[in-house]
Scaffold this active site. Sequence first.
Site, PDB file in Angstrom:
ATOM      1  CG  HIS A  17      -1.748  -1.044   1.167  1.00  0.00           C
ATOM      2  ND1 HIS A  17      -1.932  -1.808   2.642  1.00  0.00           N
ATOM      3  CD2 HIS A  17      -2.857  -1.548   0.616  1.00  0.00           C
ATOM      4  CE1 HIS A  17      -3.198  -2.734   2.425  1.00  0.00           C
ATOM      5  NE2 HIS A  17      -3.647  -2.558   1.157  1.00  0.00           N
ATOM      6  CE  LYS A  41     -11.452  -7.275   2.187  1.00  0.00           C
ATOM      7  NZ  LYS A  41     -10.131  -6.490   1.504  1.00  0.00           N
ATOM      8  NE  ARG A  92      -3.095  -7.652  -4.374  1.00  0.00           N
ATOM      9  CZ  ARG A  92      -3.617  -7.903  -3.315  1.00  0.00           C
ATOM     10  NH1 ARG A  92      -3.555  -8.111  -2.244  1.00  0.00           N
ATOM     11  NH2 ARG A  92      -5.097  -7.774  -3.562  1.00  0.00           N
ATOM     12  CB  SER A 129      -4.137  -6.728   4.918  1.00  0.00           C
ATOM     13  OG  SER A 129      -3.735  -5.119   4.336  1.00  0.00           O
TER      14      SER A 129
HETATM   15  O1  PNS Z   1      -9.398  -2.768   0.650  1.00  0.00           O
HETATM   16  P1  PNS Z   1     -10.610  -3.236   0.139  1.00  0.00           P
HETATM   17  O2  PNS Z   1     -11.638  -3.982   1.372  1.00  0.00           O
HETATM   18  O3  PNS Z   1     -11.000  -3.909  -0.909  1.00  0.00           O
HETATM   19  O4  PNS Z   1     -11.539  -1.846   0.415  1.00  0.00           O
HETATM   20  C1  PNS Z   1     -12.796  -1.785  -0.318  1.00  0.00           C
HETATM   21  C2  PNS Z   1     -13.264  -0.346  -0.113  1.00  0.00           C
HETATM   22  C3  PNS Z   1     -14.120  -0.085   1.211  1.00  0.00           C
HETATM   23  C4  PNS Z   1     -12.471   0.551  -0.722  1.00  0.00           C
HETATM   24  C5  PNS Z   1     -14.533  -0.626  -1.343  1.00  0.00           C
HETATM   25  O5  PNS Z   1     -15.480  -1.547  -0.601  1.00  0.00           O
HETATM   26  C6  PNS Z   1     -15.375   0.811  -1.420  1.00  0.00           C
HETATM   27  O6  PNS Z   1     -15.096   1.767  -2.009  1.00  0.00           O
HETATM   28  N1  PNS Z   1     -16.465   0.785  -0.724  1.00  0.00           N
HETATM   29  C7  PNS Z   1     -17.280   2.271  -0.746  1.00  0.00           C
HETATM   30  C8  PNS Z   1     -18.720   1.610  -1.248  1.00  0.00           C
HETATM   31  C9  PNS Z   1     -18.939   1.950  -2.661  1.00  0.00           C
HETATM   32  O7  PNS Z   1     -18.564   2.984  -3.155  1.00  0.00           O
HETATM   33  N2  PNS Z   1     -19.367   0.707  -3.433  1.00  0.00           N
HETATM   34  C10 PNS Z   1     -19.478   0.825  -4.762  1.00  0.00           C
HETATM   35  C11 PNS Z   1     -18.108   0.569  -5.701  1.00  0.00           C
HETATM   36  S1  PNS Z   1     -18.628   0.599  -7.269  1.00  0.00           S
END
Ligand code: PNS
Length: 167
Positions: A17, A41, A92, A129
């Site tokens: 990250h 999660k 990745r 992670s």
């Molecule tokens: O590291 P992660 O768990 O993949 O992070 C995911 C996160 C929280 C960044 C992603 O789920 C997110 O942006 N959630 C916000 C909700 C949202 O906008 N969802 C629609 C995406 S098209």
Amino acid sequence: MATAVCPGSFDPVTNGHLDIFARAARSFSRVIVAVGFNPTKANRHLFTLEERLEQLRQATREFANVEVDSFSGLIIDYCAEVGARSIVKGLRSAKDFDYELPMAHMNYELTQVDTVFLATSPRWSFLSSSLVKEVASLGGDISEFVPPFIADQLYSRTGQGLEGEES
Ligand code: PNS
């Protein structure tokens, strides 16, 4: 001033990250690392939101144009709130691309927010992670993968104690 948002769960932040934040900080004048809420999660986080924010603040201290924040709800609404037209994500592998592309399309379709994909440094292409947490919980050496203070927190949170320390 071009602002980009780097969203994620960051439970905890890894060197992979940090590599993406550093590279985003070279292309954008302001980068906001934003801890979001991922319902799939949510019950499995090792660190609380406050702990993850503090870890990120400490880990990004050296970057003058990187800020740390959290958001709930849609990422596009958060981008509008902070005036960001770009989301930066690290890729990745093709698996990441398959997961991220529909979200990038949806976000662009809804508000014309661009998603900029940065190919992760090959050095960190296997790193996540989740893997770091698993290795730490079983007493493995994670010193190469996270900042030292995060490694300490991982060992103590997963009950492994610090190396050489009796527990
Ligand atoms: O590291 P992660 O768990 O993949 O992070 C995911 C996160 C929280 C960044 C992603 O789920 C997110 O942006 N959630 C916000 C909700 C949202 O906008 N969802 C629609 C995406 S098209």
